[in-house]
Design an enzyme around this catalytic site. Structure first.
Site, PDB file in Angstrom:
ATOM      1  N   PRO A 112      60.052  37.446 -21.398  1.00 17.88           N
ATOM      2  CA  PRO A 112      60.138  37.044 -22.637  1.00 17.88           C
ATOM      3  C   PRO A 112      61.053  35.818 -22.836  1.00 17.88           C
ATOM      4  O   PRO A 112      62.079  35.800 -22.523  1.00 17.88           O
ATOM      5  CB  PRO A 112      60.580  38.190 -23.391  1.00 17.88           C
ATOM      6  CG  PRO A 112      60.293  39.438 -22.512  1.00 17.88           C
ATOM      7  CD  PRO A 112      60.556  38.982 -21.107  1.00 17.88           C
ATOM      8  N   GLN A 114      63.429  33.004 -24.409  1.00 21.01           N
ATOM      9  CA  GLN A 114      64.338  32.669 -25.188  1.00 21.01           C
ATOM     10  C   GLN A 114      65.036  33.917 -26.050  1.00 21.01           C
ATOM     11  O   GLN A 114      65.284  33.667 -27.019  1.00 21.01           O
ATOM     12  CB  GLN A 114      64.028  31.696 -26.195  1.00 21.01           C
ATOM     13  CG  GLN A 114      63.412  30.227 -25.653  1.00 21.01           C
ATOM     14  CD  GLN A 114      64.342  29.440 -25.087  1.00 21.01           C
ATOM     15  OE1 GLN A 114      65.358  29.587 -25.175  1.00 21.01           O
ATOM     16  NE2 GLN A 114      63.787  28.254 -24.696  1.00 21.01           N
ATOM     17  N   GLY A 119      64.827  33.812 -18.312  1.00 22.10           N
ATOM     18  CA  GLY A 119      63.680  33.214 -17.842  1.00 22.10           C
ATOM     19  C   GLY A 119      63.612  31.936 -17.074  1.00 22.10           C
ATOM     20  O   GLY A 119      62.982  31.692 -16.279  1.00 22.10           O
ATOM     21  N   SER A 120      64.355  30.956 -17.507  1.00 23.61           N
ATOM     22  CA  SER A 120      64.215  29.627 -16.986  1.00 23.61           C
ATOM     23  C   SER A 120      64.857  29.705 -15.520  1.00 23.61           C
ATOM     24  O   SER A 120      64.380  28.942 -14.652  1.00 23.61           O
ATOM     25  CB  SER A 120      65.320  28.700 -17.943  1.00 23.61           C
ATOM     26  OG  SER A 120      64.590  28.560 -19.191  1.00 23.61           O
ATOM     27  N   SER A 121      66.014  29.995 -15.378  1.00 24.65           N
ATOM     28  CA  SER A 121      66.468  30.179 -14.092  1.00 24.65           C
ATOM     29  C   SER A 121      65.757  31.002 -13.132  1.00 24.65           C
ATOM     30  O   SER A 121      65.965  30.875 -11.703  1.00 24.65           O
ATOM     31  CB  SER A 121      68.234  30.995 -14.067  1.00 24.65           C
ATOM     32  OG  SER A 121      68.058  32.260 -14.721  1.00 24.65           O
ATOM     33  N   ALA A 122      65.065  32.064 -13.621  1.00 24.33           N
ATOM     34  CA  ALA A 122      64.111  32.788 -12.956  1.00 24.33           C
ATOM     35  C   ALA A 122      62.908  31.941 -12.139  1.00 24.33           C
ATOM     36  O   ALA A 122      62.646  32.166 -11.068  1.00 24.33           O
ATOM     37  CB  ALA A 122      63.415  33.999 -13.471  1.00 24.33           C
ATOM     38  N   ASP A 164      73.843  34.255 -14.353  1.00 24.47           N
ATOM     39  CA  ASP A 164      72.178  34.435 -14.083  1.00 24.47           C
ATOM     40  C   ASP A 164      71.753  34.262 -12.844  1.00 24.47           C
ATOM     41  O   ASP A 164      70.952  34.955 -12.361  1.00 24.47           O
ATOM     42  CB  ASP A 164      71.455  33.804 -15.191  1.00 24.47           C
ATOM     43  CG  ASP A 164      71.887  33.956 -16.790  1.00 24.47           C
ATOM     44  OD1 ASP A 164      72.815  34.895 -16.938  1.00 24.47           O
ATOM     45  OD2 ASP A 164      71.292  33.408 -17.565  1.00 24.47           O
TER      46      ASP A 164
END
Length: 338
Positions: A112, A114, A119-122, A164
């Site tokens: 999901p 924000q 999510g971005s670093s994944a 993260d």
């Protein structure tokens, strides 16, 4: 045709966040229920395939406006491009020669957006794993989180800390120490000390989120970094206290003291609330959960919460209460690395 498929999972900060960006300490866990995946295969030219998050068609003008607020003007493809650039620069700096074959790469994510689940670093982590495999490059595990962080902070100007990236590289559950005296510079990157913990030490946890009230990290963090740099006493002292929560949490896990660990999770959120302006909907998530008799704190920057939920009856009661405010509740899947 060589096809490389690599993933990275969502994460939940258990204790200590957001002190990772301020020489603190944290405990974090991988949540295997959500993942970002990158697929790379040899191609005649280098091609980045756009995903749904890079869409250019919308149902209405307001949908476009919301998409830009949440994802920016360039969606996730900017993460892929920036990762490739930093990978090339890393290899150049280390004197690593790269072969001349080209590739096509695409990504997708079920994390999901924000809501503070990284999510971005994944996406960056999954892409980096593909690149390392395709070019046969080995980057020390301890260096990888710092390289991934540089993609966001130096290339894209995104405010972020190491937590993260560390947990997404190491997976499982990790206790992290970012104190200046513990930091070591390896291959030009500042690296903390990272201690994997047995996920079996964790108490029964729940995770809840509501993607409709998502907000970017930079909104949640307000001017926290500026306030810290200016030496605002409340912020400086809070970062020390966050680090103490993580240290005490590690000791509680090792001792099997789940009640203390749960209490520390509550204290972590209460301290965060005392120094930051938090979104009312995010506060309501925490307060609703606590009314069900469970601890609650942000899993990241806001939009998702995590806490200790000791039994199935309590979980069922929690699900009913959270459903009334449009939140999804689950038992997060946390497993050892590998």
């Amino acid at each position: 045709m060589e096809l490389i498929r690599r993933s990275a999972f969502a994460r939940a900060g258990l204790l200590g966040n957001p002190s990772d960006g301020y020489h603190g300490k944290t405990i974090s866990a991988i949540v295997r229920d959500f993942r970002a995946e990158a697929v790379l295969y040899e191609w005649d030219r280098l091609e980045l395939v756009l995903s749904q998050e890079d869409q250019s068609k919308f149902r209405s003008i307001r949908e476009l406006a919301r998409d830009v607020r949440l994802h920016g003007y360039y969606g996730g493809v900017r993460l892929v491009k920036a990762t490739i650039k930093r990978f090339v620069e890393y290899c150049d700096a280390q004197g690593i020669a790269l072969h001349e074959r080209n590739f096509s790469i695409r990504y997708q994510s079920t994390i999901p957006r924000q809501v503070g689940l990284a999510g971005s670093s994944a996406i960056i982590t999954a892409v980096l794993r593909c690149l390392m495999d395709f070019y046969g490059v080995t980057i020390p595990q301890r260096v990888q989180p710092s390289l991934i962080l540089s993609v966001e902070t130096e290339e894209l100007g995104i405010a972020a800390g190491l937590q993260d990236r560390v947990i997404q590289v190491y997976e499982g559950v990790v206790y992290m120490d970012f104190a200046e005296e513990q930091t070591e510079h390896i291959q030009g990157y500042a690296c903390g000390v990272y201690e994997p913990l047995d996920p079996g030490l964790l108490p029964p946890l729940y995770l809840a989120y509501d993607p409709r009230i998502a907000e970017p990290t930079e909104v949640i963090h307000n001017d926290l970094r500026g306030r810290y740099r200016r030496g605002e006493p409340a912020v400086v002292q809070a970062m020390r206290k966050f680090a103490e929560f993580a240290e005490r949490g590690r000791a509680a896990l090792i001792a099997g003291d789940w009640r203390e660990f749960s209490r520390l999770m509550d204290a972590n959120f209460d301290l965060r609330r005392s120094i930051l302006r938090l979104a009312p909907d995010h506060i309501r998530m925490v307060e609703t959960a606590r009314q069900c008799g469970v601890s609650a704190k942000f899993a990241g920057s806001g939009g998702a919460i995590i806490g200790v939920c000791p039994d199935d009856d309590t979980l069922a009661r929690l699900k009913r209460a959270m459903q009334e405010i449009n939140c999804v509740v689950l038992r997060p899947t946390i497993q050892p690395a590998g």
